[in-house]
Design an enzyme around this catalytic site. Structure first.
Site, PDB file in Angstrom:
ATOM      1  N   THR A 112      26.208  18.175  -9.695  1.00 40.19           N
ATOM      2  CA  THR A 112      26.721  19.490  -9.224  1.00 40.19           C
ATOM      3  C   THR A 112      28.166  18.857  -9.169  1.00 40.19           C
ATOM      4  O   THR A 112      28.564  20.008 -10.157  1.00 40.19           O
ATOM      5  CB  THR A 112      25.616  20.787  -8.574  1.00 40.19           C
TER       6      THR A 112
ATOM      7  N   SER B  96      32.031  22.776   4.223  1.00 43.96           N
ATOM      8  CA  SER B  96      33.565  21.927   3.279  1.00 43.96           C
ATOM      9  C   SER B  96      34.559  21.580   3.922  1.00 43.96           C
ATOM     10  O   SER B  96      35.634  22.986   4.945  1.00 43.96           O
ATOM     11  CB  SER B  96      32.685  22.514   1.897  1.00 43.96           C
TER      12      SER B  96
ATOM     13  N   THR C 107      27.785  14.202  -6.331  1.00 43.21           N
ATOM     14  CA  THR C 107      26.794  14.940  -6.665  1.00 43.21           C
ATOM     15  C   THR C 107      26.394  15.627  -8.562  1.00 43.21           C
ATOM     16  O   THR C 107      27.732  15.610  -8.766  1.00 43.21           O
ATOM     17  CB  THR C 107      25.766  16.210  -5.727  1.00 43.21           C
TER      18      THR C 107
ATOM     19  N   ILE D  94      31.702  14.949  -2.960  1.00 41.85           N
ATOM     20  CA  ILE D  94      30.732  14.142  -2.990  1.00 41.85           C
ATOM     21  C   ILE D  94      30.119  13.528  -4.368  1.00 41.85           C
ATOM     22  O   ILE D  94      30.447  14.801  -4.853  1.00 41.85           O
ATOM     23  CB  ILE D  94      29.670  14.533  -2.264  1.00 41.85           C
TER      24      ILE D  94
ATOM     25  N   ILE E 233      24.245  26.357  -1.660  1.00 43.45           N
ATOM     26  CA  ILE E 233      24.559  27.206  -1.763  1.00 43.45           C
ATOM     27  C   ILE E 233      24.660  27.689  -3.319  1.00 43.45           C
ATOM     28  O   ILE E 233      23.377  27.479  -4.149  1.00 43.45           O
ATOM     29  CB  ILE E 233      25.816  26.466  -2.533  1.00 43.45           C
TER      30      ILE E 233
ATOM     31  N   ASN F  20      21.778  24.178   3.795  1.00 48.70           N
ATOM     32  CA  ASN F  20      22.126  23.566   3.395  1.00 48.70           C
ATOM     33  C   ASN F  20      22.902  24.034   1.703  1.00 48.70           C
ATOM     34  O   ASN F  20      23.548  24.028   0.699  1.00 48.70           O
ATOM     35  CB  ASN F  20      21.900  22.146   2.801  1.00 48.70           C
TER      36      ASN F  20
ATOM     37  N   LYS G 233      32.245  29.470   3.279  1.00 50.05           N
ATOM     38  CA  LYS G 233      32.797  28.451   4.021  1.00 50.05           C
ATOM     39  C   LYS G 233      33.361  29.080   5.038  1.00 50.05           C
ATOM     40  O   LYS G 233      32.610  28.084   6.485  1.00 50.05           O
ATOM     41  CB  LYS G 233      33.002  26.946   3.217  1.00 50.05           C
TER      42      LYS G 233
ATOM     43  N   TYR H 202      33.957  30.280  -2.466  1.00 48.91           N
ATOM     44  CA  TYR H 202      33.191  29.665  -1.843  1.00 48.91           C
ATOM     45  C   TYR H 202      33.702  29.578  -0.892  1.00 48.91           C
ATOM     46  O   TYR H 202      33.329  29.273   0.458  1.00 48.91           O
ATOM     47  CB  TYR H 202      33.140  29.071  -3.151  1.00 48.91           C
TER      48      TYR H 202
HETATM   49  P1  NAP Z   1      23.375  20.940  -5.046  1.00 46.93           P
HETATM   50  O1  NAP Z   1      23.234  19.574  -5.706  1.00 46.93           O
HETATM   51  O2  NAP Z   1      23.907  21.979  -6.148  1.00 46.93           O
HETATM   52  O3  NAP Z   1      22.171  21.470  -4.345  1.00 46.93           O
HETATM   53  C1  NAP Z   1      22.216  22.884  -4.241  1.00 46.93           C
HETATM   54  C2  NAP Z   1      21.336  23.522  -4.083  1.00 46.93           C
HETATM   55  O4  NAP Z   1      20.667  24.371  -3.694  1.00 46.93           O
HETATM   56  C3  NAP Z   1      19.952  23.069  -5.194  1.00 46.93           C
HETATM   57  O5  NAP Z   1      18.435  22.536  -4.503  1.00 46.93           O
HETATM   58  C4  NAP Z   1      19.453  24.140  -5.289  1.00 46.93           C
HETATM   59  O6  NAP Z   1      18.609  24.517  -5.860  1.00 46.93           O
HETATM   60  C5  NAP Z   1      20.017  25.342  -4.045  1.00 46.93           C
HETATM   61  N1  NAP Z   1      20.216  26.250  -4.971  1.00 46.93           N
HETATM   62  C6  NAP Z   1      20.835  26.946  -5.434  1.00 46.93           C
HETATM   63  N2  NAP Z   1      21.255  28.117  -5.274  1.00 46.93           N
HETATM   64  C7  NAP Z   1      19.940  29.237  -4.564  1.00 46.93           C
HETATM   65  C8  NAP Z   1      19.870  30.399  -4.434  1.00 46.93           C
HETATM   66  N3  NAP Z   1      20.092  31.293  -5.272  1.00 46.93           N
HETATM   67  N4  NAP Z   1      18.844  30.191  -3.402  1.00 46.93           N
HETATM   68  C9  NAP Z   1      18.297  29.195  -3.250  1.00 46.93           C
HETATM   69  N5  NAP Z   1      18.508  28.319  -2.868  1.00 46.93           N
HETATM   70  C10 NAP Z   1      19.518  27.521  -3.677  1.00 46.93           C
HETATM   71  O7  NAP Z   1      24.988  20.828  -4.250  1.00 46.93           O
HETATM   72  P2  NAP Z   1      25.353  19.401  -3.465  1.00 46.93           P
HETATM   73  O8  NAP Z   1      26.626  19.375  -4.471  1.00 46.93           O
HETATM   74  O9  NAP Z   1      24.140  18.612  -3.058  1.00 46.93           O
HETATM   75  O10 NAP Z   1      25.929  20.332  -1.545  1.00 46.93           O
HETATM   76  C11 NAP Z   1      25.316  20.381  -0.571  1.00 46.93           C
HETATM   77  C12 NAP Z   1      25.723  20.894   0.174  1.00 46.93           C
HETATM   78  O11 NAP Z   1      27.074  20.549   0.610  1.00 46.93           O
HETATM   79  C13 NAP Z   1      26.300  22.786   0.132  1.00 46.93           C
HETATM   80  O12 NAP Z   1      26.130  23.370   1.463  1.00 46.93           O
HETATM   81  C14 NAP Z   1      28.015  22.363  -0.406  1.00 46.93           C
HETATM   82  O13 NAP Z   1      29.310  23.700  -0.210  1.00 46.93           O
HETATM   83  C15 NAP Z   1      28.215  20.980   0.754  1.00 46.93           C
HETATM   84  N6  NAP Z   1      29.339  20.439  -0.328  1.00 46.93           N
HETATM   85  C16 NAP Z   1      29.544  19.437  -1.099  1.00 46.93           C
HETATM   86  C17 NAP Z   1      29.788  19.094  -1.490  1.00 46.93           C
HETATM   87  C18 NAP Z   1      30.659  17.742  -2.770  1.00 46.93           C
HETATM   88  O14 NAP Z   1      31.339  17.396  -3.318  1.00 46.93           O
HETATM   89  N7  NAP Z   1      29.024  18.131  -3.740  1.00 46.93           N
HETATM   90  C19 NAP Z   1      31.513  18.663  -1.125  1.00 46.93           C
HETATM   91  C20 NAP Z   1      31.518  20.145   0.005  1.00 46.93           C
HETATM   92  C21 NAP Z   1      30.709  20.045   0.700  1.00 46.93           C
HETATM   93  P3  NAP Z   1      17.834  25.023  -7.709  1.00 46.93           P
HETATM   94  O15 NAP Z   1      19.019  25.330  -7.938  1.00 46.93           O
HETATM   95  O16 NAP Z   1      16.541  24.935  -7.795  1.00 46.93           O
HETATM   96  O17 NAP Z   1      17.966  27.303  -6.454  1.00 46.93           O
END
Ligand code: NAP
Length: 313
Positions: free
Chosen positions: A242, A190, A240, A238, A141, A139, A207, A203
């Site tokens: 970020t 995504s 979140t 979603i 990124i 999960n 994906k 990105y």
């Molecule tokens: P998020 O809140 O930013 O979470 C990302 C996670 O990855 C955090 O736990 C972060 O923690 C960790 N991370 C970041 N850089 C890293 C690194 N270099 N090594 C290891 N871990 C790392 O993201 P999210 O929005 O929940 O997204 C989660 C997933 O859903 C992703 O695969 C994203 O592509 C997918 N997605 C999200 C959306 C959306 O709109 N939110 C849409 C489509 C797909 P640290 O910073 O502490 O490392």
């Protein structure tokens, strides 16, 4: 006039013909549709939270966002969780909350997934802790910008390592344990991994790579009769922290809830689905249009964004 009345006559005859056949058609069609619906309904296994009780699960990128919510759902279901991310303090808090919520056990490992050794070590840790693994949720990124592509090739290389290569490395390490348990791999992707969306070129590349690799691997597992499922999760916007920070100024609608999204991902993995679309309607319709009218979908994707708010950096 003569022609017109003969046209009408023809039309009436045609109507009569269809009406006389309609009864027959309905007699065949209604039971057939009923049978198809009954088959779909009864053959579909329903999700029960007990399915995850005692299961051993790795969730990457679980210090925030969707990953964090998945950890909480799994904890409530009584699973063992091992979570990863870079920020230790956040991981500690998530582990504590997981234990409060009822996790069978909760552990973390911190570090950056740029390092393939970490990807492998996380899987080794699961083996040491539990002696096996039932579910691998990929999960995390790396940092993602939402802007015109700036030509930075090195950034794409780094993002491919974090978002793609580490997923492959973890899968390679975890497969022996997953084969033994008949487990599952969940790959969080995504709509940008299926459709060309502007301002996310690096990105999007990572994906699309996930789709290519894991869809091919899934086929090989099936050919070899290996009981490990692969679920590719195609997510729309979603809410979140970020994502909101990165794209809310460009989006015309709010994001879908991260808690529900996290639950749908877990359900799809437990039910061993091929792909998950969330939010279902918008993602599914976009993918249907993609195959029949790609240019139209491209224009929809551009027009659904407040492009004027994207400032070239
Ligand atoms: P998020 O809140 O930013 O979470 C990302 C996670 O990855 C955090 O736990 C972060 O923690 C960790 N991370 C970041 N850089 C890293 C690194 N270099 N090594 C290891 N871990 C790392 O993201 P999210 O929005 O929940 O997204 C989660 C997933 O859903 C992703 O695969 C994203 O592509 C997918 N997605 C999200 C959306 C959306 O709109 N939110 C849409 C489509 C797909 P640290 O910073 O502490 O490392």
């Amino acid at each position: 006039m003569l022609l017109w009345s003969s046209d009408l006559q023809g039309l009436s005859l045609l109507c009569l013909f269809f009406c006389s056949r309609m009864g027959l058609l309905l007699k065949i069609l209604v039971p057939f549709v009923g049978l198809v619906l009954a088959f779909c309904f009864y053959s579909k296994e329903n999700f029960k939270p007990e399915m995850l009780k005692g299961k051993r699960v790795i969730i990457t990128g679980a210090s925030t966002g969707i990953g964090e919510q998945m950890a909480y759902h799994l904890a409530r279901m009584g699973a063992h969780v091992l979570i990863t991310a870079r920020t230790e303090a956040k991981l500690q808090k998530v582990v504590t909350r997981c234990l409060e919520l009822g996790a069978a056990s909760a552990h973390y490992m911190n570090g950056s997934m740029e390092d393939m050794a970490l990807a492998e070590d996380v899987v080794k840790e699961a083996k040491q802790l539990w002696g096996g693994l039932d579910m691998l949720i990929l999960n995390h990124i790396g940092y993602t910008y939402f802007n015109y592509f700036d030509g930075d090739v090195e950034y794409i290389r780094k993002l491919l390592e974090i978002n793609f290569l580490s997923y492959v490395a973890m899968t390679v390490s975890a497969l022996p344990m997953l084969k033994e348990s008949g487990g599952s791999i969940l790959v969080v992707s995504s709509t940008a991994g299926k459709i060309g969306i502007p301002f996310v070129a690096p990105y999007s590349a990572t994906k699309f790579a996930l789709d290519g690799f894991f869809s091919s691997l899934r086929q090989e597992l099936i050919i070899e009769n290996i009981n490990v499922s692969i679920t590719l999760c195609i997510l729309g916007y979603i809410a979140t922290e970020t994502a909101e920070k990165t794209v809310s100024h460009v989006m015309q609608k709010p994001g879908a809830p991260k808690e529900e999204c996290a639950l749908e991902i877990i359900k799809s993995g437990a039910l061993r689905k091929r792909e998950l679309y969330y939010p279902y309607t918008i993602v599914r319709i976009a993918l249907l249009i993609r195959d029949w009218a790609p240019e139209f979908l491209d224009s929809l994707a551009r027009n659904s964004l407040n492009v004027e708010n994207v400032k070239k950096s």
